[in-house]
Design a protein around this motif. Structure first.
Motif, mmCIF file in Angstrom:
data_model
loop_
_atom_site.group_PDB
_atom_site.id
_atom_site.type_symbol
_atom_site.label_atom_id
_atom_site.label_comp_id
_atom_site.label_asym_id
_atom_site.label_seq_id
_atom_site.Cartn_x
_atom_site.Cartn_y
_atom_site.Cartn_z
ATOM 1 N N ILE A 8 0.864 -1.181 0.000
ATOM 2 C CA ILE A 8 0.000 0.000 0.000
ATOM 3 C C ILE A 8 0.904 1.235 0.000
ATOM 4 N N GLN A 9 0.428 2.333 -0.604
ATOM 5 C CA GLN A 9 1.234 3.561 -0.586
ATOM 6 C C GLN A 9 1.374 4.060 0.859
ATOM 7 N N LYS A 10 2.580 4.402 1.228
ATOM 8 C CA LYS A 10 2.856 4.791 2.614
ATOM 9 C C LYS A 10 2.145 6.088 2.988
ATOM 10 N N SER A 11 2.343 7.105 2.169
ATOM 11 C CA SER A 11 1.539 8.308 2.392
ATOM 12 C C SER A 11 1.390 9.046 1.078
ATOM 13 N N GLY A 12 0.166 9.443 0.789
ATOM 14 C CA GLY A 12 -0.106 10.101 -0.482
ATOM 15 C C GLY A 12 -1.568 9.962 -0.825
ATOM 16 N N ARG A 13 -1.893 10.201 -2.085
ATOM 17 C CA ARG A 13 -3.284 10.260 -2.501
ATOM 18 C C ARG A 13 -3.993 8.909 -2.564
ATOM 19 N N LEU A 14 -3.215 7.819 -2.436
ATOM 20 C CA LEU A 14 -3.856 6.495 -2.477
ATOM 21 C C LEU A 14 -4.059 5.907 -1.083
ATOM 22 N N PHE A 50 4.882 1.319 1.152
ATOM 23 C CA PHE A 50 5.962 1.738 0.259
ATOM 24 C C PHE A 50 5.587 3.015 -0.489
ATOM 25 N N ARG A 51 6.565 3.584 -1.208
ATOM 26 C CA ARG A 51 6.240 4.619 -2.199
ATOM 27 C C ARG A 51 5.510 3.948 -3.343
ATOM 28 N N ASP A 52 4.538 4.627 -3.929
ATOM 29 C CA ASP A 52 3.733 3.941 -4.960
ATOM 30 C C ASP A 52 4.572 3.468 -6.150
ATOM 31 N N ASP A 53 5.622 4.225 -6.486
ATOM 32 C CA ASP A 53 6.451 3.853 -7.643
ATOM 33 C C ASP A 53 7.165 2.518 -7.446
ATOM 34 N N ASP A 54 7.378 2.135 -6.191
ATOM 35 C CA ASP A 54 8.102 0.886 -5.921
ATOM 36 C C ASP A 54 7.181 -0.330 -5.902
ATOM 37 N N GLN A 71 -3.430 3.290 -12.102
ATOM 38 C CA GLN A 71 -3.163 2.689 -13.420
ATOM 39 C C GLN A 71 -2.028 3.406 -14.135
ATOM 40 N N ASN A 72 -1.883 4.709 -13.867
ATOM 41 C CA ASN A 72 -0.783 5.462 -14.476
ATOM 42 C C ASN A 72 0.576 4.871 -14.106
ATOM 43 N N VAL A 73 0.758 4.574 -12.818
ATOM 44 C CA VAL A 73 2.042 4.021 -12.353
ATOM 45 C C VAL A 73 2.207 2.576 -12.852
ATOM 46 N N PHE A 89 -11.317 4.689 -6.767
ATOM 47 C CA PHE A 89 -10.872 5.938 -6.140
ATOM 48 C C PHE A 89 -9.572 6.422 -6.787
ATOM 49 N N SER A 90 -9.068 7.576 -6.333
ATOM 50 C CA SER A 90 -7.887 8.218 -6.937
ATOM 51 C C SER A 90 -8.031 8.344 -8.456
ATOM 52 N N LYS A 91 -9.187 8.837 -8.869
ATOM 53 C CA LYS A 91 -9.413 8.995 -10.307
ATOM 54 C C LYS A 91 -8.728 10.262 -10.809
ATOM 55 N N CYS A 92 -8.039 10.136 -11.902
ATOM 56 C CA CYS A 92 -7.392 11.298 -12.518
ATOM 57 C C CYS A 92 -7.172 10.969 -13.988
ATOM 58 N N VAL A 159 -3.732 15.167 -14.242
ATOM 59 C CA VAL A 159 -4.654 16.287 -14.055
ATOM 60 C C VAL A 159 -5.877 15.764 -13.328
ATOM 61 N N SER A 160 -6.360 16.517 -12.337
ATOM 62 C CA SER A 160 -7.689 16.152 -11.835
ATOM 63 C C SER A 160 -8.657 17.306 -12.052
ATOM 64 N N THR A 161 -8.393 18.474 -11.441
ATOM 65 C CA THR A 161 -9.287 19.602 -11.698
ATOM 66 C C THR A 161 -8.733 20.512 -12.803
HETATM 67 P P1 ATP Z 1 4.980 8.606 -3.527
HETATM 68 O O1 ATP Z 1 5.666 9.394 -2.470
HETATM 69 O O2 ATP Z 1 4.333 7.365 -2.945
HETATM 70 O O3 ATP Z 1 5.822 8.314 -4.723
HETATM 71 P P2 ATP Z 1 3.532 10.394 -5.330
HETATM 72 O O4 ATP Z 1 3.861 11.795 -5.028
HETATM 73 O O5 ATP Z 1 4.135 9.734 -6.510
HETATM 74 O O6 ATP Z 1 3.741 9.508 -3.997
HETATM 75 P P3 ATP Z 1 0.654 10.947 -5.088
HETATM 76 O O7 ATP Z 1 0.626 12.391 -5.439
HETATM 77 O O8 ATP Z 1 0.346 10.561 -3.686
HETATM 78 O O9 ATP Z 1 1.984 10.212 -5.589
HETATM 79 O O10 ATP Z 1 -0.361 10.210 -6.076
HETATM 80 C C1 ATP Z 1 -0.535 8.833 -6.051
HETATM 81 C C2 ATP Z 1 -1.464 8.433 -7.189
HETATM 82 O O11 ATP Z 1 -2.750 9.031 -6.967
HETATM 83 C C3 ATP Z 1 -1.048 8.916 -8.558
HETATM 84 O O12 ATP Z 1 -0.105 8.041 -9.149
HETATM 85 C C4 ATP Z 1 -2.352 8.921 -9.301
HETATM 86 O O13 ATP Z 1 -2.722 7.606 -9.697
HETATM 87 C C5 ATP Z 1 -3.321 9.376 -8.238
HETATM 88 N N1 ATP Z 1 -3.500 10.850 -8.273
HETATM 89 C C6 ATP Z 1 -2.574 11.791 -8.452
HETATM 90 N N2 ATP Z 1 -3.077 13.026 -8.422
HETATM 91 C C7 ATP Z 1 -4.378 12.874 -8.205
HETATM 92 C C8 ATP Z 1 -5.459 13.787 -8.019
HETATM 93 N N3 ATP Z 1 -5.280 15.089 -8.081
HETATM 94 N N4 ATP Z 1 -6.666 13.270 -7.768
HETATM 95 C C9 ATP Z 1 -6.853 11.964 -7.671
HETATM 96 N N5 ATP Z 1 -5.869 11.050 -7.833
HETATM 97 C C10 ATP Z 1 -4.656 11.499 -8.095
#
Ligand code: ATP
Ligand code: ZN
Length: 285
Positions: A8-14, A50-54, A71-73, A89-92, A159-161
């Protein structure tokens, strides 16, 4: 003992939505510290943070059996892992953007141009598929400032908004990918682990289905029932109960979120009154 390990992502949008999903599945764990890992108390699963990229790499290597990521990553990483469920969730979206003053005439604009992105692999594939030859610059972080400092003619970014683009003097010109959170798995799991995943997916499906539906109750005079029932799908068929007032009934049904407002309008037009809409916690078909 067999148990699943999920990255799972450690801290961030997921992170929050990922953990909330497991809580809604009735899986208890302590996330107070959120160090490197956390053992679930009532389901054989361990969370690894973890970080999502890993995450794609760790799932491919078997450090984790499952993972949650965008899905982007997933696309960018190109690892040999399975996408098993979209989570809603985390739709963008991922879009190409250029300085707003430029008159955009189509994809050909990018021919021979410099494009900055943190997603070189997705961008290169998109450019190849569209027969555009452009220079791809990989930048990690703050991609949106690249055009204003003269580092690129355009960018590909999440992009989200769209407000980040606007505040950097950019405009979105092409969307190349829609993304949301997904559950991924390693390709070589033993049967015990596969069985645990089936159990987990049963719960996840019940939770996600619940989120996508609403329980609706309404009253109507009996002579309007046929018109109202024609609008309602329901799981089997709607429930119709007599009201205390003669000639009136209460109708209960389940409506999908996608067509919700449309159907509510139709129900009112057909004569339904006193509509109540109730969230569904879990839905098992
Ligand atoms: P990490 O430190 O884990 O590498 P990060 O900075 O790469 O974090 P986040 O910004 O937390 O990543 O975003 C994680 C994922 O959430 C993105 O890869 C994307 O799928 C989704 N995401 C990014 N921006 C948005 C947004 N504005 N709204 C919704 N979902 C988003
Ligand atoms: Zn990341």
């Amino acid at each position: 003992m067999n148990q699943l390990k999920i990255a799972i992502q450690k801290s961030g949008r997921l992170s929050e939505d990922s953990l909330a999903l497991f809580k809604e599945c009735g899986i208890k764990f302590s996330d107070g510290q959120r160090k490197l890992k956390s053992q679930a108390l009532n389901f054989p699963i361990e969370f690894l943070f973890f970080r999502d990229d890993d995450i794609p790499g760790y799932v491919e290597d078997g450090v984790a059996d499952l993972g949650i990521l965008g899905q982007n990553v997933f696309r960018e990483a190109g690892k040999d892992i399975l996408e098993i469920k979209t989570l809603g969730f985390s739709k963008c979206r991922m879009s190409l953007a250029i300085p707003k003053a430029i008159n955009y005439t189509g994809l050909n604009y990018f021919e021979g141009k410099y494009i900055a992105t943190s997603y070189p692999s997705i961008l290169t594939k998109f450019l190849n598929e569209n027969n555009i030859s452009a220079e791809v610059h990989k930048i990690s972080g703050s991609v949106e400032i690249a055009p204003s400092i003269g580092l690129a003619d355009g960018i590909l970014d999440i992009v989200s908004t769209g407000s980040t683009l606007i505040s950097n003097g950019l405009k979105e010109v092409e969307t190349i990918l829609h993304s949301e959170a997904i559950l991924v798995s390693n390709k070589h799991l033993n049967d015990d682990k596969k069985e645990l995943i089936t159990k987990l997916l049963f719960r996840i499906n019940a939770v996600l289905s619940g989120k996508n539906h609403k329980y609706v109750l309404m009253n109507a005079p009996n002579d309007k029932l046929d018109d109202i029932l024609a609008v309602l799908p329901g799981m089997r068929s709607p429930t119709v109960l007599p009201l205390a007032e003669k000639g009136w009934s209460s109708i209960h049904s389940v409506l999908s979120e996608d067509t919700f407002w449309n159907n509510i309008e139709k129900l009112r037009a057909a004569g339904a009154e006193g509509l109540l809409v109730v969230p569904i916690e879990k839905m098992i078909r």
